[in-house]
Design an enzyme around this catalytic site. Structure first.
Site, PDB file in Angstrom:
ATOM      1  N   ARG A  67       0.840  -1.214   0.000  1.00 38.57           N
ATOM      2  CA  ARG A  67       0.000   0.000   0.000  1.00 38.57           C
ATOM      3  C   ARG A  67       0.875   1.265   0.000  1.00 38.57           C
ATOM      4  NH1 ARG A  67      -3.681  -0.356   4.875  1.00 38.57           N
ATOM      5  NH2 ARG A  67      -4.375   1.642   4.085  1.00 38.57           N
ATOM      6  N   GLN A  98      -8.797  11.284   7.726  1.00 36.98           N
ATOM      7  CA  GLN A  98      -8.625   9.938   8.276  1.00 36.98           C
ATOM      8  C   GLN A  98      -7.594   9.175   7.454  1.00 36.98           C
ATOM      9  OE1 GLN A  98     -12.760   8.139   9.157  1.00 36.98           O
ATOM     10  NE2 GLN A  98     -13.191   9.878   7.829  1.00 36.98           N
ATOM     11  N   HIS A 116      -5.656   9.210  11.828  1.00 39.20           N
ATOM     12  CA  HIS A 116      -5.311   7.779  11.840  1.00 39.20           C
ATOM     13  C   HIS A 116      -3.847   7.521  11.495  1.00 39.20           C
ATOM     14  CE1 HIS A 116      -9.870   6.793  11.191  1.00 39.20           C
ATOM     15  NE2 HIS A 116      -9.588   7.116  12.435  1.00 39.20           N
ATOM     16  N   CYS A 149      15.176  -2.400  21.257  1.00 35.96           N
ATOM     17  CA  CYS A 149      14.634  -3.472  22.110  1.00 35.96           C
ATOM     18  C   CYS A 149      14.387  -4.779  21.371  1.00 35.96           C
ATOM     19  CB  CYS A 149      13.339  -2.996  22.789  1.00 35.96           C
ATOM     20  SG  CYS A 149      11.896  -3.084  21.716  1.00 35.96           S
TER      21      CYS A 149
HETATM   22  C1  BJW Z   1     -15.856   8.499  -2.775  1.00 39.72           C
HETATM   23  C2  BJW Z   1     -15.260   8.326  -4.017  1.00 39.72           C
HETATM   24  C3  BJW Z   1     -14.930   9.499  -4.755  1.00 39.72           C
HETATM   25  C4  BJW Z   1     -15.619   6.375  -3.162  1.00 39.72           C
HETATM   26  N1  BJW Z   1     -15.204  10.693  -4.228  1.00 39.72           N
HETATM   27  N2  BJW Z   1     -16.109   9.686  -2.276  1.00 39.72           N
HETATM   28  C5  BJW Z   1     -18.327   3.972  18.833  1.00 39.72           C
HETATM   29  C6  BJW Z   1     -19.298   3.167  18.269  1.00 39.72           C
HETATM   30  C7  BJW Z   1     -18.942   1.945  17.673  1.00 39.72           C
HETATM   31  C8  BJW Z   1     -17.615   1.516  17.635  1.00 39.72           C
HETATM   32  C9  BJW Z   1     -16.667   2.319  18.193  1.00 39.72           C
HETATM   33  C10 BJW Z   1     -17.005   3.525  18.785  1.00 39.72           C
HETATM   34  N3  BJW Z   1     -15.872   4.127  19.226  1.00 39.72           N
HETATM   35  C11 BJW Z   1     -14.817   3.321  18.914  1.00 39.72           C
HETATM   36  C12 BJW Z   1     -15.280   2.210  18.300  1.00 39.72           C
HETATM   37  C13 BJW Z   1     -14.443   1.070  17.787  1.00 39.72           C
HETATM   38  C14 BJW Z   1     -13.803   1.339  16.451  1.00 39.72           C
HETATM   39  C15 BJW Z   1     -14.897   1.570  15.411  1.00 39.72           C
HETATM   40  O1  BJW Z   1     -15.236   2.667  15.026  1.00 39.72           O
HETATM   41  N4  BJW Z   1     -15.428   0.481  14.861  1.00 39.72           N
HETATM   42  C16 BJW Z   1     -16.471   0.562  13.826  1.00 39.72           C
HETATM   43  C17 BJW Z   1     -16.021  -0.204  12.587  1.00 39.72           C
HETATM   44  C18 BJW Z   1     -17.770   0.073  14.391  1.00 39.72           C
HETATM   45  N5  BJW Z   1     -12.914   2.482  16.541  1.00 39.72           N
HETATM   46  C19 BJW Z   1     -11.659   2.368  16.969  1.00 39.72           C
HETATM   47  O2  BJW Z   1     -11.227   1.291  17.355  1.00 39.72           O
HETATM   48  C20 BJW Z   1     -10.805   3.606  17.017  1.00 39.72           C
HETATM   49  N6  BJW Z   1     -10.167   3.713  18.286  1.00 39.72           N
HETATM   50  C21 BJW Z   1     -10.809   4.151  19.368  1.00 39.72           C
HETATM   51  O3  BJW Z   1     -11.919   4.624  19.331  1.00 39.72           O
HETATM   52  O4  BJW Z   1     -10.066   4.023  20.537  1.00 39.72           O
HETATM   53  C22 BJW Z   1     -10.771   4.060  21.779  1.00 39.72           C
HETATM   54  C23 BJW Z   1     -11.652   2.815  21.852  1.00 39.72           C
HETATM   55  C24 BJW Z   1     -11.117   1.583  21.544  1.00 39.72           C
HETATM   56  C25 BJW Z   1     -11.942   0.442  21.610  1.00 39.72           C
HETATM   57  C26 BJW Z   1     -13.294   0.561  21.969  1.00 39.72           C
HETATM   58  C27 BJW Z   1     -13.798   1.830  22.259  1.00 39.72           C
HETATM   59  C28 BJW Z   1     -12.968   2.970  22.201  1.00 39.72           C
HETATM   60  C29 BJW Z   1      -9.649   3.488  16.025  1.00 39.72           C
HETATM   61  C30 BJW Z   1     -10.100   3.525  14.614  1.00 39.72           C
HETATM   62  C31 BJW Z   1      -8.888   3.371  13.688  1.00 39.72           C
HETATM   63  C32 BJW Z   1      -9.273   3.233  12.239  1.00 39.72           C
HETATM   64  N7  BJW Z   1      -8.136   2.828  11.490  1.00 39.72           N
HETATM   65  C33 BJW Z   1      -8.268   2.611  10.058  1.00 39.72           C
HETATM   66  C34 BJW Z   1      -6.976   1.937   9.538  1.00 39.72           C
HETATM   67  C35 BJW Z   1      -5.841   2.942   9.424  1.00 39.72           C
HETATM   68  C36 BJW Z   1      -4.616   2.299   8.887  1.00 39.72           C
HETATM   69  C37 BJW Z   1      -4.781   1.760   7.492  1.00 39.72           C
HETATM   70  O5  BJW Z   1      -5.173   2.484   6.559  1.00 39.72           O
HETATM   71  O6  BJW Z   1      -4.489   0.581   7.308  1.00 39.72           O
HETATM   72  O7  BJW Z   1      -8.514   3.851   9.384  1.00 39.72           O
HETATM   73  S1  BJW Z   1      -9.701   1.633   9.632  1.00 39.72           S
HETATM   74  C38 BJW Z   1     -10.061   2.492   8.141  1.00 39.72           C
HETATM   75  O8  BJW Z   1     -11.349   3.120   8.236  1.00 39.72           O
HETATM   76  C39 BJW Z   1      -9.022   3.613   8.040  1.00 39.72           C
HETATM   77  C40 BJW Z   1      -9.856   4.739   7.567  1.00 39.72           C
HETATM   78  O9  BJW Z   1      -9.235   5.979   7.877  1.00 39.72           O
HETATM   79  C41 BJW Z   1     -11.159   4.532   8.297  1.00 39.72           C
HETATM   80  C42 BJW Z   1     -12.332   5.224   7.693  1.00 39.72           C
HETATM   81  O10 BJW Z   1     -12.581   4.768   6.396  1.00 39.72           O
HETATM   82  P1  BJW Z   1     -13.059   5.785   5.278  1.00 39.72           P
HETATM   83  O11 BJW Z   1     -12.015   6.803   5.061  1.00 39.72           O
HETATM   84  O12 BJW Z   1     -14.407   6.281   5.596  1.00 39.72           O
HETATM   85  O13 BJW Z   1     -13.041   4.858   3.980  1.00 39.72           O
HETATM   86  P2  BJW Z   1     -14.098   3.773   3.470  1.00 39.72           P
HETATM   87  O14 BJW Z   1     -13.374   2.863   2.573  1.00 39.72           O
HETATM   88  O15 BJW Z   1     -14.851   3.186   4.581  1.00 39.72           O
HETATM   89  O16 BJW Z   1     -15.162   4.631   2.622  1.00 39.72           O
HETATM   90  C43 BJW Z   1     -14.829   5.279   1.422  1.00 39.72           C
HETATM   91  C44 BJW Z   1     -15.935   6.238   1.058  1.00 39.72           C
HETATM   92  O17 BJW Z   1     -15.542   6.968  -0.097  1.00 39.72           O
HETATM   93  C45 BJW Z   1     -17.272   5.558   0.709  1.00 39.72           C
HETATM   94  O18 BJW Z   1     -18.309   6.258   1.381  1.00 39.72           O
HETATM   95  C46 BJW Z   1     -17.401   5.761  -0.814  1.00 39.72           C
HETATM   96  O19 BJW Z   1     -18.747   5.915  -1.240  1.00 39.72           O
HETATM   97  C47 BJW Z   1     -16.634   7.053  -0.986  1.00 39.72           C
HETATM   98  N8  BJW Z   1     -16.043   7.277  -2.331  1.00 39.72           N
HETATM   99  N9  BJW Z   1     -15.113   7.014  -4.334  1.00 39.72           N
HETATM  100  C48 BJW Z   1     -15.779  10.795  -3.060  1.00 39.72           C
HETATM  101  N10 BJW Z   1     -14.339   9.440  -6.037  1.00 39.72           N
HETATM  102 ZN    ZN Z   2      11.674  -1.129  20.520  1.00 41.86          ZN
END
Ligand code: BJW
Ligand code: ZN
Length: 240
Positions: A67, A98, A116, A149
């Site tokens: 990636r 994000q 992120h 480490c």
């Molecule tokens: C277009 C297009 C074009 C297409 N033009 N648009 C509250 C409720 C429920 C769950 C939780 C909560 N609080 C926390 C959680 C748990 C969890 C969570 O949210 N889970 C859900 C899945 C339910 N969150 C976490 O764990 C977070 N940590 C946290 O809250 O810590 C405290 C805690 C921990 C545990 C429990 C409770 C609290 C951390 C979240 C980290 C997310 N990390 C990632 C990976 C990053 C590294 C990597 O890239 O590998 O971040 S996951 C992934 O999703 C990445 C993205 O930034 C993120 C969001 O995705 P995004 O950007 O929205 O992309 P897509 O693919 O989903 O969507 C693309 C969109 O584009 C679509 O809508 C298309 O239609 C559109 N599109 N072409 C415009 N041309």
């Molecule tokens: Zn280390």
């Protein structure tokens, strides 16, 4: 589009939250897009987790190296460029992403808030020491080892279940509380706490414009939804 332009013209303080969709037209796959080729049989939510890394660090390392190469080859698209122009036209414009890529920066955006983390930054998973990627690491089947480490090196991104960088989350919350227009661009709105920022903005009295070809869970709270790719919608919104 006319109403959205009017809303932008009237706004004194503008902020924007972007997701993977803004980089889609640069050829960077969105997070939830079906994975292709070698990666098709792996769940991205599993790979992007501490559990996934512990279970198979080599697999997760190779996924990120592939990636990273894709991100480095990609170029900012018209959506990134329009947002960079917005930053010049609206003093105090805040960009929250994000995305782990650097396409907003390469388009000319300063002070991007990365919720992120960054795919091109690395640290030790055990002691946190920052690691500088070496050429040979890109082809390696296992993550490099930390010189301090011996722990496994990982990308400095935020995985599921991990906390977001507190300074970035605080800056993002401050930005959405103090803006009077929030653009929500190319995010599925599924991942918290980032997905909660538009509701925070609304509660603080801001207007919200969503730009996304598809409706999603954030659509009902948007004042205006522009249905189309951000590489087309953002330049139109800006009038460029
Ligand atoms: C277009 C297009 C074009 C297409 N033009 N648009 C509250 C409720 C429920 C769950 C939780 C909560 N609080 C926390 C959680 C748990 C969890 C969570 O949210 N889970 C859900 C899945 C339910 N969150 C976490 O764990 C977070 N940590 C946290 O809250 O810590 C405290 C805690 C921990 C545990 C429990 C409770 C609290 C951390 C979240 C980290 C997310 N990390 C990632 C990976 C990053 C590294 C990597 O890239 O590998 O971040 S996951 C992934 O999703 C990445 C993205 O930034 C993120 C969001 O995705 P995004 O950007 O929205 O992309 P897509 O693919 O989903 O969507 C693309 C969109 O584009 C679509 O809508 C298309 O239609 C559109 N599109 N072409 C415009 N041309
Ligand atoms: Zn280390």
């Amino acid at each position: 589009m006319d109403a959205a332009r009017e809303m932008l013209r009237e706004a004194a303080a503008v902020a924007c939250l972007t997701g993977a969709g803004v980089s889609a037209e640069s050829g960077v796959p969105t997070f939830r897009e079906a994975q292709t080729g070698l990666w098709a049989r792996f769940d991205p939510e599993r790979l992007a987790s501490p559990q996934g890394f512990a279970a198979d660090p080599g697999l997760v390392w190779r996924w990120y190296m592939e990636r990273l190469t894709g991100v480095e080859k990609a170029l900012p698209n018209r959506g990134h460029l329009a947002l960079a122009q917005m930053g010049q036209r609206w003093p105090g414009f805040r960009l929250i992403t994000q995305n782990v890529d650097d396409l907003h920066e390469r388009a000319g955006c300063a002070d991007v808030i990365h919720l992120h983390g960054r795919i091109a930054h690395f640290h030790c998973n055990r002691c946190g020491t920052v690691y500088r990627l070496q050429a040979e690491d890109r082809r390696a089947s296992q993550p490099p080892r930390c010189a301090a480490c011996g722990g496994a090196v990982r990308p400095s991104v935020v995985w599921f279940g991990e906390g977001l960088p507190t300074d970035a989350l605080a800056a993002a919350t401050d930005a959405v509380i103090h803006c009077d227009l929030l653009l929500v661009v190319g995010t599925s709105g599924l991942v918290y706490p980032a997905a909660g920022l538009p509701a925070t903005a609304k509660r603080a009295g801001s207007r919200v414009i969503e730009i996304n070809p598809e409706p999603g869970p954030l659509s009902p709270l948007a004042d205006i939804c522009l249905r189309g790719p951000s590489g087309e919608m953002l330049p139109q919104l800006l009038g460029t």
